[in-house]
Enzyme design. Structure first.
Site, PDB file in Angstrom:
ATOM      1  N   ASN A  48       0.832  -1.210   0.000  1.00 35.62           N
ATOM      2  CA  ASN A  48       0.000   0.000   0.000  1.00 35.62           C
ATOM      3  C   ASN A  48       0.859   1.250   0.000  1.00 35.62           C
ATOM      4  OD1 ASN A  48      -2.307  -1.506   0.142  1.00 35.62           O
ATOM      5  ND2 ASN A  48      -2.745  -1.082   2.299  1.00 35.62           N
ATOM      6  N   ARG A 377     -10.370  -5.139 -13.526  1.00 40.74           N
ATOM      7  CA  ARG A 377      -9.123  -5.819 -13.187  1.00 40.74           C
ATOM      8  C   ARG A 377      -9.375  -7.303 -13.346  1.00 40.74           C
ATOM      9  NH1 ARG A 377      -6.679  -2.350  -8.125  1.00 40.74           N
ATOM     10  NH2 ARG A 377      -6.217  -0.552  -9.421  1.00 40.74           N
ATOM     11  N   ARG A 407      -5.175   1.208 -12.615  1.00 43.71           N
ATOM     12  CA  ARG A 407      -3.806   1.438 -12.197  1.00 43.71           C
ATOM     13  C   ARG A 407      -3.062   0.153 -11.846  1.00 43.71           C
ATOM     14  NH1 ARG A 407      -4.518   6.806  -9.110  1.00 43.71           N
ATOM     15  NH2 ARG A 407      -3.708   8.084 -10.767  1.00 43.71           N
ATOM     16  N   HIS A 437     -15.658   2.147 -14.299  1.00 37.89           N
ATOM     17  CA  HIS A 437     -15.478   1.496 -13.007  1.00 37.89           C
ATOM     18  C   HIS A 437     -16.706   0.690 -12.609  1.00 37.89           C
ATOM     19  CE1 HIS A 437     -14.717   1.601  -8.517  1.00 37.89           C
ATOM     20  NE2 HIS A 437     -13.591   1.133  -8.994  1.00 37.89           N
ATOM     21  N   TYR A 471     -11.906  -9.875  -1.424  1.00 39.48           N
ATOM     22  CA  TYR A 471     -12.624  -8.621  -1.219  1.00 39.48           C
ATOM     23  C   TYR A 471     -14.083  -8.936  -0.894  1.00 39.48           C
ATOM     24  CZ  TYR A 471      -8.849  -6.198  -3.812  1.00 39.48           C
ATOM     25  OH  TYR A 471      -7.651  -5.697  -4.246  1.00 39.48           O
ATOM     26  N   ARG A 568     -14.056   1.935   5.107  1.00 42.26           N
ATOM     27  CA  ARG A 568     -12.833   1.185   5.347  1.00 42.26           C
ATOM     28  C   ARG A 568     -11.602   2.089   5.242  1.00 42.26           C
ATOM     29  NH1 ARG A 568      -9.397   0.018   1.157  1.00 42.26           N
ATOM     30  NH2 ARG A 568     -11.094  -0.814  -0.104  1.00 42.26           N
ATOM     31  N   HIS A 594     -15.010  -4.051   0.653  1.00 44.14           N
ATOM     32  CA  HIS A 594     -14.997  -3.415  -0.670  1.00 44.14           C
ATOM     33  C   HIS A 594     -16.386  -3.019  -1.176  1.00 44.14           C
ATOM     34  CE1 HIS A 594     -14.101  -3.308  -5.113  1.00 44.14           C
ATOM     35  NE2 HIS A 594     -13.075  -2.632  -4.641  1.00 44.14           N
TER      36      HIS A 594
END
Lengths: 709, 516
Positions: A48, A377, A407, A437, A471, A568, A594
């Site tokens: 992270n 992703r 990313r 997204h 997640y 979160r 998530h």
């Protein structure tokens, strides 16, 4: 309203993110967690932090360099933010290495798992390692010399590099060289140990440094220092001039190597000429240099945890449960959705299989005409991609909207794009200016009586079978014609087949109507709230950053609405300023929280929504996002229970304080209220009940047979 | 218009309707059920700039052509996702005025495989009138209503007048909400100039209507079109999905004052509409305002009718082999037109009656259908309008007048057929040196001969019928057409006339005519 935009209500976004990572670090320190899980949190924390440097710190540096005095919502300018980040990081990094070096690694050693240094090796082990080095490692090493004829090499971001100072035996002149520790090779090398129950590992960089002489024959090595640089990866694509996004991304990925360094990590106590030379070469400000204890790049412990394979030191696994509706043997996926109208799957408590199964059925069903899906992703050997490929090969109209701008996953995405195109699918690489997204799957099917019926799956998380195990996300299988129609028009916008028609009523879509819808819902709650009948909002998301939304939340809270926020990550809203009605908690546990869930009491006419969007400007203004309603009562009931469990969590949830800091949790011992555990139990109960019912109906059938005759 | 082989198509049917307007290309994918109801599965829209091309330069630019080719290709791909079995694509104002429209249509065909048809103004007006009648259905007693229908488009406006439930007037005018800016430049946005332009068109419209009918004192004012819908949306979002909305003059004026204060960008932002939509609002509001003045109506009725769903209803009628419900309206308009040219109603009635009788009896020989019968009827009604100009060569004057008058419901080609049929109701037969004949494609020339020959015969007999008796019967036997006029005394003159006028009939059908 403008009153609520005052900076006193806001926390700096970067500092709030650091607080989130501090909560991740808490998990590494939580003695209630198994050892290897704690080590995993060290790896997550480090990973992270790397991303934070590459994007956020890099962005701040660019801003502070441009001399424009832009302050964030809490009133800090970029330079002040960098300073505050650095200050906060100091204690976090100290804690990280304290947990790692003083608690986790020593305790692992007690459990028979050890990382050994070169000095600790036996002669047998040395022989093995020398063999290993010469056969496996040496061939892939490429030393770069630095001298007037060889310019300073381009060093990869994130890789461990070894700096060497040496002199040739003939000339005696001191030279410098770099050796990159190859990321393709295992970082942790297992060696035979004296006892069967003992596992011993050597770090790849230690092995290379031990045998560095092999790379520089006829030279005298003076000093060796391992180090690591992190580069600025905050590039934004100026899309208007980019005709072929795919080509551009490929090029951009190559360029990553050469971007501006943003952090230099050196071993603690590195002194001497070589260290000085290194500092000189990089010319970094002091606040971008970090002297850290070894080992570098603890994110690599992911690999280690996989290698040691000690389930006893890991969390007890919670195998994903089947979704009851789909496991009752009641025909195809389509039949079940037809019958149920709305089915929820909540990963990772429940299995991700229904999505794969639906795609699998769709790929071979001759009545399926078209499949459309957004992919953000995608995992390596994704079953989703395989199904889509097969569907395309079977002549279905397959449209995949692939976001190349996810990313750090760009490399991965480009490969799948090419594969899919080859199979005949229509692959679309996002739309200029907006990151896609939302997570949506649409299937167009012809029914037996020649009608068109559409099915959708909308979710809070990506179509990624790997992250679906890590997640917490919620997805909804639906066949409501209105929702299907609206999702169809969303796909038309994403594929460029149509301009937005703004006819979304049941769903809301960013950047067109989602922000307005959220504000409407918050404002409505404020409007209908009375002393005897106070309004209530529960909002669960990853991050809350958007100042406009925060201002509306504050106004609603001041009007008496009771607001629970389960956030979160970043939360720029400072609770408890002027009103006690806002409560912010954050849950960090074994799974990454998530899902985005929104509840509005609406005077008893309750409304539940799921969304792909956080309350962040980037989600609401620069991305294609979706919010959809949950209308089926049985599903709403489960969501309500999940939210209640989370709000009652005393084990893994932290309360945000008016300062922006959070309460710590890890001393709470054996409290049983951990929400992820309780949620798993909830789904276990739901599944057991449905199985019981199934068995009872089976029994009934047996008894009813004689009567039938 | 292409007829659909109805028997081959099974319901439910997935169909696509594509509408290429001056400023947008739209597609609806629909599912038509056995009971004729339908459901929209998808709606798509893409902005285009054909209007600017055509209204300023008269042609569609290569850039617009390639953009449209891409859009149509996308649309075609989209139809595959639904296994669409029937596609109907039509273009309205901009394409129909472009002089390179055939090349454009061919490019679209090559790029997308889709046949694009040009929907002519008169046809569009007819379809919209029918759709509006249907939409208003229960709401107003239309069978006897007086109604002024205004269709506001970005490239043209359509004006129709219905009196006592009968359509009297329908014409298209080159006044469009966006076209104004394209033809007159940005200065058209200045309030005074804008109203000047609109007022000049209003004079023209009022003049055209007055030649057919006066406007009754109490009349219902109905308007359709995207800009009108946007104005109604601004008036009240809640009623957005209602099939028919109304606004009083008072409310409309209040709303107009409000939006008149906003810039285009502000409107787009405030009402969440596209820039093009925002651009069209003020001109549309002015046009509506002027029609309020013209009609003296107290309120405006806005049914949820678009050209696309008007065409859709037409498709459904065709798919189900229904009779064209517009025929009575069309005949009504044609009669108004004949009246304008001072026709002789008795002569018209009898010639029409005889012509239709002959047509019907000869069905086995000419094998023509209802549509062709309609051409004959219209030609019969209009064949003498040329007398308004001069009795000498009046068949030529009729031809000219008909071919240059908008007849709602008839395409340009159909109108030319009718004009040619009227042209040959007397004097010389069709010849290769007649441009009005040669301009038609070969199969249409055959049709003209078949119909004109009947009209000529009818004209000869009608002359006598009016004077002597009203009873006439027709029979076909052994390649002889026997016309029997009962109660007559002397048939000498008719026989002479008939020998002069049966020449074409004998040439075409190879049959003799016997007058009894």
């Amino acid at each position: 309203m403008s009153d609520f935009l005052n900076k006193k209500y806001y926390v700096s976004r970067e500092l709030s993110w650091l607080e989130f990572n501090a909560r991740v670090l808490d998990e590494a320190g939580d003695i209630g967690n198994p050892l290897l899980e704690r080590l995993k949190f060290i790896a997550i924390f480090s990973n992270n932090l790397d991303e934070f440097f590459m994007i956020r710190v890099a962005g701040l540096r660019q801003l502070s360099g441009s001399k424009t005095l832009q302050t964030d919502c809490s009133g800090l300018d970029p330079a002040a933010q960098i300073k505050a980040v650095k200050k906060r990081l100091k204690s976090l990094i100290e804690r990280k290495y304290r947990y790692l070096l003083q608690e986790i690694l020593p305790e692992l050693e007690e459990k028979g798992i050890q990382i050994v240094s070169a000095e600790q090796l036996s002669s047998e082990q040395r022989v093995f390692l020398k063999e290993y080095f010469l056969n496996q490692v040496f061939p892939v090493l490429t030393p770069f010399a630095v001298d007037p004829s060889h310019p300073f090499p381009i060093l990869n971001s994130g890789a461990i590099e070894i700096a060497v100072s040496l002199s040739r035996d003939d000339s005696g002149k001191v030279m410098h060289a770099f050796v990159e520790v190859p990321t393709l090779l295992a970082r942790f090398i297992r060696i035979n140990s004296s006892s069967k129950n003992k596992q011993q590992y050597v770090l790849l960089e230690d092995l290379i440094m031990e045998h560095i002489q092999f790379l520089f024959s006829n030279c005298t090595i003076h000093e060796i220092i391992p180090f690591r640089i992190t580069r600025d990866m905050d590039f934004s694509i100026e899309e208007e001039g980019v005709a072929d996004l795919m080509q551009y991304m490929k090029k951009e990925l190559r360029h990553r190597k050469s971007r501006e360094p943003i952090r230099l990590e050196l071993p603690k106590g590195s002194r001497g000429k070589l260290a000085e030379w290194l500092m000189e070469q990089f010319q970094l400000d002091d606040d971008l240099k970090y002297n850290v204890p070894m080992p570098l790049n603890p994110a690599a412990f992911f690999e280690f945890i996989g290698k040691v394979n000690r389930p006893d030191l890991m969390n007890q696994s919670w195998p994903p449960l089947p979704v009851p509706e789909f496991s009752n043997g009641g025909g195809s996926m389509f039949d079940v959705i037809d019958r149920e109208e709305c089915v929820m799957d909540a990963v990772p408590f429940q299995s991700f299989d229904p999505v794969v199964k639906l795609l699998n059925e769709a790929a071979d069903d001759p009545d399926v005409l078209a499949i459309k899906q957004t992919l953000y992703r995608v995992s390596g050997d994704s079953p989703v991609i395989k199904m889509l490929q097969r569907a395309a090969e079977n002549g279905k109209q397959v449209t995949v909207i692939l976001e190349l701008k996810a990313r750090f996953d760009e490399d991965n995405n480009i490969n799948w794009a090419i594969k899919l195109e080859e199979s005949g699918a229509h692959v679309i690489y996002g739309i200029a200016g907006f990151k896609i997204h939302c997570k949506a799957l649409l299937i167009v099917k012809r029914t037996k009586d020649m009608r068109i019926k559409r099915y959708v799956h909308l979710a809070t998380g990506n179509y990624n079978d790997k992250t679906a195990k890590l997640y917490t996300d919620m997805g909804m299988f639906m066949c409501d014609p209105e929702i299907c129609l609206e999702v169809s028009s969303l796909f038309n916008v994403m594929t460029g087949y149509s301009s937005p028609l703004n006819t979304w009523n049941r769903i809301a879509v960013a950047p067109f109507s989602l922000r307005e819808r959220f504000i409407e819902l918050i404002d409505r709650e404020a409007r209908v709230s009375t002393r005897n009948n106070p309004g209530r909002i529960i909002a669960k998301m990853n991050s809350l950053v958007d100042p406009e939304i925060i201002a509306h939340l504050y106004r609603a809270a001041t009007a008496g609405v009771k607001i629970d926020l389960i956030i979160r990550g970043i939360c720029c809203l400072k609770p408890g300023i002027g009103t006690a009605n806002i409560n912010v908690i954050s849950i960090v546990d074994r799974y990454l929280e998530h899902s985005r869930v929104f509840y509005f009491r609406n005077c008893g006419e309750e409304e539940y929504y799921l969304s792909s969007a956080d309350w962040m400007p980037r989600n609401l203004d620069h991305r294609i996002e979706i919010m959809f309603p949950v209308e089926k009562e049985s599903v709403r009931k489960v969501i309500r229970q999940m939210l209640e469990i989370q709000l009652k969590d005393k084990r893994k949830s932290r309360h945000m304080l008016p300062t922006g800091a959070y309460t710590r949790t890890f001393n709470k011992g054996k409290d049983n209220s951990a929400s992820q555990f309780r949620t798993y139990q909830l789904f276990q109960e739901i599944y057991d009940k449905s199985r019981q019912r199934r068995e009872e109906t089976k029994k009934l059938k047996v008894f009813s047979r004689p009567q039938e005759i | 218009m292409a007829l659909i082989p109805a028997r081959k198509i099974k319901m439910p049917l997935q169909a696509a309707i594509i509408d290429i307007g001056a400023h947008s290309a739209r597609m609806d994918i629909i599912q038509i059920e056995k009971n004729k109801s339908y459901e929209i599965l998808e709606s798509l829209v893409q902005p285009v700039n054909l209007g600017r091309d055509v209204f300023t330069k008269g042609m569609i630019s290569p850039e617009s052509t390639s953009l449209l080719c891409r859009i149509m290709k996308d649309f075609a791909a989209k139809t595959a996702e639904y296994g669409v079995g029937y596609i109907r694509a039509f273009a309205t104002s901009a394409v129909r005025e472009a002089f390179n429209r055939e090349i454009f249509i061919n490019n679209i065909k090559i790029a997308s495989g889709i046949d694009l048809e040009v929907l002519e103004g008169s046809k569009e007006a007819a379809l919209i009138t029918m759709a509006v009648k249907k939409a208003l259905g229960g709401k107003t007693a239309l069978s006897k209503a007086d109604l002024l229908l205004l269709g506001v488009g970005s490239g043209s406006v359509e004006v129709s007048l219905v009196r006592n439930g009968e359509l009297k007037f329908a014409e298209t005018f080159a006044l469009g909400t966006i076209r104004i800016f394209e033809e007159y430049g940005s200065r058209a946005a200045e309030p005074e100039r804008l109203t000047d332009i609109i007022d000049s068109y209003m004079e023209l419209i009022a003049d055209r209507i007055s030649r057919i009918s006066d406007i009754p004192k109490t009349i219902q004012f109905v308007a359709v079109g995207e800009s009108v819908r946007v104005i109604m949306d601004i008036n009240g979002k809640a009623a957005k999905n209602q099939p028919v909305r109304t606004i009083t003059l008072e409310k409309f004026e209040k709303l107009f004052r409000k939006i008149n204060l906003l810039s285009q960008a502000e409107m787009a932002e405030k009402y969440q509409i596209s820039d093009v939509a925002a651009k069209g609002i003020i001109p549309c509001a002015w046009i509506v305002k002027r029609f309020f003045d013209m009609t003296g109506a107290g309120s405006l009725i806005v049914p949820a009718v678009t050209t696309r769903n008007a065409v859709l209803e037409d498709i459904i009628r065709q798919l189900f082999n229904e009779k064209d419900p517009f025929i009575p309206d069309m005949l009504s308009v044609v009669k108004s037109m004949a009246k304008k040219y001072c026709y002789d109603p008795n002569h018209i009635e009898s010639i029409k009656e005889i012509a239709v009788k002959i047509f019907d009896k000869m069905h086995a020989i000419h094998s023509l259908g209802d549509r062709e019968r309609l051409y004959l009827e219209i030609a019969a009604i209009l064949h003498d309008v040329g007398r308004f100009v001069d009795s000498r060569k009046h068949h030529k004057h009729s031809c000219y007048l008909i071919s240059n008058t908008q007849i709602p419901g008839l395409t340009e080609e159909e109108r030319l057929v009718v004009a040619a049929v009227a042209r040959y109701h007397r004097k010389g037969k069709p010849q290769a040196s007649h441009p009005e004949y040669m301009v038609l494609p070969p199969q249409m020339r055959v049709l003209v001969c078949k119909l004109a020959s009947i009209l000529r015969v009818s004209d000869a007999i009608a002359n006598s019928q009016e004077r002597k008796t009203r009873n006439c019967s027709v029979a076909v036997k052994d390649r002889v057409l026997a016309i029997k006029i009962s109660g007559s005394v002397d048939m000498g003159l008719e026989k002479i006339l008939l020998t002069k006028k049966s020449d074409l009939f004998e040439d075409v059908y190879g049959m003799k005519i016997v007058l009894e």
